[in-house]
Design an enzyme around this catalytic site. Structure first.
Site, PDB file in Angstrom:
ATOM      1  N   ALA A 274       2.543  -2.250   4.171  1.00 60.91           N
ATOM      2  CA  ALA A 274       2.237  -1.242   5.191  1.00 60.91           C
ATOM      3  C   ALA A 274       1.772  -2.025   6.410  1.00 60.91           C
ATOM      4  CB  ALA A 274       1.122  -0.340   4.695  1.00 60.91           C
TER       5      ALA A 274
ATOM      6  N   MET B 291      -1.901  -7.172   7.017  1.00 63.22           N
ATOM      7  CA  MET B 291      -2.917  -8.062   6.442  1.00 63.22           C
ATOM      8  C   MET B 291      -2.430  -8.800   5.188  1.00 63.22           C
ATOM      9  SD  MET B 291      -6.149  -5.466   6.765  1.00 63.22           S
ATOM     10  CE  MET B 291      -6.307  -4.370   8.184  1.00 63.22           C
ATOM     11  N   SER B 292      -1.124  -8.918   5.049  1.00 62.95           N
ATOM     12  CA  SER B 292      -0.610  -9.561   3.828  1.00 62.95           C
ATOM     13  C   SER B 292       0.659 -10.338   4.150  1.00 62.95           C
ATOM     14  CB  SER B 292      -0.320  -8.486   2.781  1.00 62.95           C
ATOM     15  OG  SER B 292       0.732  -7.637   3.217  1.00 62.95           O
TER      16      SER B 292
ATOM     17  N   HIS C 151      -4.505   0.108  -4.548  1.00 58.66           N
ATOM     18  CA  HIS C 151      -3.783  -1.125  -4.859  1.00 58.66           C
ATOM     19  C   HIS C 151      -3.903  -1.414  -6.353  1.00 58.66           C
ATOM     20  CE1 HIS C 151      -3.046  -2.751  -0.768  1.00 58.66           C
ATOM     21  NE2 HIS C 151      -4.108  -2.042  -0.461  1.00 58.66           N
TER      22      HIS C 151
ATOM     23  N   HIS D 198      -7.469   4.095   6.519  1.00 64.17           N
ATOM     24  CA  HIS D 198      -6.683   3.733   5.333  1.00 64.17           C
ATOM     25  C   HIS D 198      -5.978   4.979   4.792  1.00 64.17           C
ATOM     26  CE1 HIS D 198      -5.393   1.374   1.956  1.00 64.17           C
ATOM     27  NE2 HIS D 198      -6.093   2.064   1.077  1.00 64.17           N
TER      28      HIS D 198
ATOM     29  N   HIS E 200      -5.550  -9.494  -1.614  1.00 65.36           N
ATOM     30  CA  HIS E 200      -5.520  -9.869  -0.198  1.00 65.36           C
ATOM     31  C   HIS E 200      -6.554 -10.943   0.135  1.00 65.36           C
ATOM     32  CE1 HIS E 200      -3.836  -5.793  -0.371  1.00 65.36           C
ATOM     33  NE2 HIS E 200      -3.148  -6.105   0.696  1.00 65.36           N
TER      34      HIS E 200
ATOM     35  N   TYR F 178      -8.478 -10.825   2.693  1.00 65.57           N
ATOM     36  CA  TYR F 178      -9.721 -10.183   3.162  1.00 65.57           C
ATOM     37  C   TYR F 178     -10.642  -9.773   2.009  1.00 65.57           C
ATOM     38  CZ  TYR F 178      -7.277  -5.735   2.230  1.00 65.57           C
ATOM     39  OH  TYR F 178      -6.597  -4.720   1.643  1.00 65.57           O
ATOM     40  N   GLU F 179     -10.105  -9.755   0.786  1.00 63.72           N
ATOM     41  CA  GLU F 179     -10.964  -9.443  -0.353  1.00 63.72           C
ATOM     42  C   GLU F 179     -11.846 -10.640  -0.721  1.00 63.72           C
ATOM     43  OE1 GLU F 179      -8.964  -6.960  -3.573  1.00 63.72           O
ATOM     44  OE2 GLU F 179      -7.235  -7.563  -2.392  1.00 63.72           O
TER      45      GLU F 179
ATOM     46  N   SER G  80       0.808  -1.226   0.000  1.00 58.82           N
ATOM     47  CA  SER G  80       0.000   0.000   0.000  1.00 58.82           C
ATOM     48  C   SER G  80       0.834   1.265   0.000  1.00 58.82           C
ATOM     49  CB  SER G  80      -0.838   0.097   1.281  1.00 58.82           C
ATOM     50  OG  SER G  80      -1.741  -0.914   1.348  1.00 58.82           O
TER      51      SER G  80
ATOM     52  N   ASN H 294       1.484   3.423  10.983  1.00 58.53           N
ATOM     53  CA  ASN H 294       0.695   3.910  12.139  1.00 58.53           C
ATOM     54  C   ASN H 294       1.032   3.033  13.324  1.00 58.53           C
ATOM     55  OD1 ASN H 294      -1.001   1.919  10.301  1.00 58.53           O
ATOM     56  ND2 ASN H 294      -1.611   1.576  12.428  1.00 58.53           N
TER      57      ASN H 294
HETATM   58  N1  HPA Z   1      -3.093  -3.204  11.263  1.00 56.87           N
HETATM   59  C1  HPA Z   1      -3.155  -4.081  10.249  1.00 56.87           C
HETATM   60  N2  HPA Z   1      -2.761  -3.785   9.017  1.00 56.87           N
HETATM   61  C2  HPA Z   1      -2.278  -2.552   8.785  1.00 56.87           C
HETATM   62  C3  HPA Z   1      -2.187  -1.580   9.787  1.00 56.87           C
HETATM   63  C4  HPA Z   1      -2.615  -1.929  11.110  1.00 56.87           C
HETATM   64  O1  HPA Z   1      -2.565  -1.134  12.066  1.00 56.87           O
HETATM   65  N3  HPA Z   1      -1.655  -0.462   9.231  1.00 56.87           N
HETATM   66  C5  HPA Z   1      -1.437  -0.757   7.924  1.00 56.87           C
HETATM   67  N4  HPA Z   1      -1.812  -2.010   7.648  1.00 56.87           N
END
Ligand code: HPA
Length: 272
Positions: A113, A211-212, A61, A247, A83, A85-86, A30, A235
């Site tokens: 990310a 998440m990847s 993406h 996001h 991903h 989750y998709e 990302s 973050n």
């Molecule tokens: N959690 C999960 N996936 C992420 C995060 C997060 O805080 N930041 C960017 N991708």
């Protein structure tokens, strides 16, 4: 349809367009996709055109695969990924890695990310992944194993290559880029973690969560690739950070560090 048959069809499509023989593969997470535009002799293909490749559904993406050269290296770069989750299967989310293997890639750089759960991290830090925790409750190698593709029980010792980490760290020091080392935990998402989950990941020994990446690294190891993983800590996890996670924040931070990220990647590629 068996994955072998799908791969043969995808490969036929790619070979008709690309004569380059990539040895290094890169997955750009990302907000980190711009690196793909810095290649020479580039051939860029929309992943939607590749037979059997899943369509990306997430904003930010773009699904492209870019072939090209950098220094004396030939690269195959996925800008964006699909991903779990998709709603895609583990086979679909790791199809990028299978394709790289089929094209001849031996070394993989995966980027993402991630949220920092190590309280000493700051948004914008780049973290070299030393090991990973699979918290997806699924594994891309579940099901029948094709011994021609890789072993039934792959060893996950040194899933991230120690020599690659040392090279990349040396590069970062030379470029005066602040980096961290840490453990990446993968969670299916698409929800960000709860406060309790952030505490759980801290107790498990994770430094960042995303998440990847996890399924891709498993499939890369199955194929015998050497892997370097870099997380952009966009973050801090829920409950650590005072700001509400979004996001937009993730892509903003990735955007802020993109120059450092690209410089680090370029110089590391030169040396591996
Ligand atoms: N959690 C999960 N996936 C992420 C995060 C997060 O805080 N930041 C960017 N991708």
């Amino acid at each position: 349809m068996e994955i072998k048959v799908k791969l043969a069809e995808s490969l036929k499509f790619l070979r008709a367009k690309v004569s380059l023989k990539p040895t290094i593969g890169i997955v750009l997470g990302s907000g980190l996709g711009e690196f793909a535009e810095t290649l020479e002799n580039e051939i860029s293909i929309d992943t939607e055109e590749i037979p059997h490749y899943a369509k990306s559904t997430v904003e930010g993406h773009a699904g492209r695969v870019v072939f090209g050269t950098l220094h004396d290296k030939t690269l195959m770069v996925f800008k964006g990924r699909v991903h779990f989750y998709e709603g895609y299967s583990m086979e679909q989310v790791t199809y990028n890695i299978r394709l790289m293997g089929a094209m001849g890639v031996k070394s993989l750089i995966v980027t993402n990310a991630a949220g920092g759960v190590n309280i000493t991290f700051s948004p914008g830090d780049l973290m070299f992944i030393t090991s990973q925790i699979n918290h997806f409750f699924a594994n891309p190698l579940q099901g029948k194993n094709d011994e021609a593709m890789g072993p039934r029980f792959p060893d996950m010792e040194s899933e991230f290559d120690a020599e690659y980490i040392s090279i990349a760290e040396k590069v970062a020091t030379e470029l005066k880029i602040r980096t961290q080392r840490g453990v990446y935990a993968g969670n299916s998402g698409p929800t960000y973690e709860t406060r309790a989950e952030v505490r759980m990941f801290q107790k498990m020994g994770a430094d960042a969560v995303g998440m990847s990446t996890i399924p891709e690294v498993i499939v890369a190891k199955h194929q015998g690739m050497r892997v370097l993983g870099i997380s952009c800590v966009t973050n801090l996890g829920t409950g650590i950070s005072q700001t509400k996670l979004s996001h937009a924040e993730v892509t903003e931070t990735a955007n802020r560090v993109k120059n450092d990220f690209q410089a680090l990647l370029k110089e590391t590629i030169k040396q591996i």
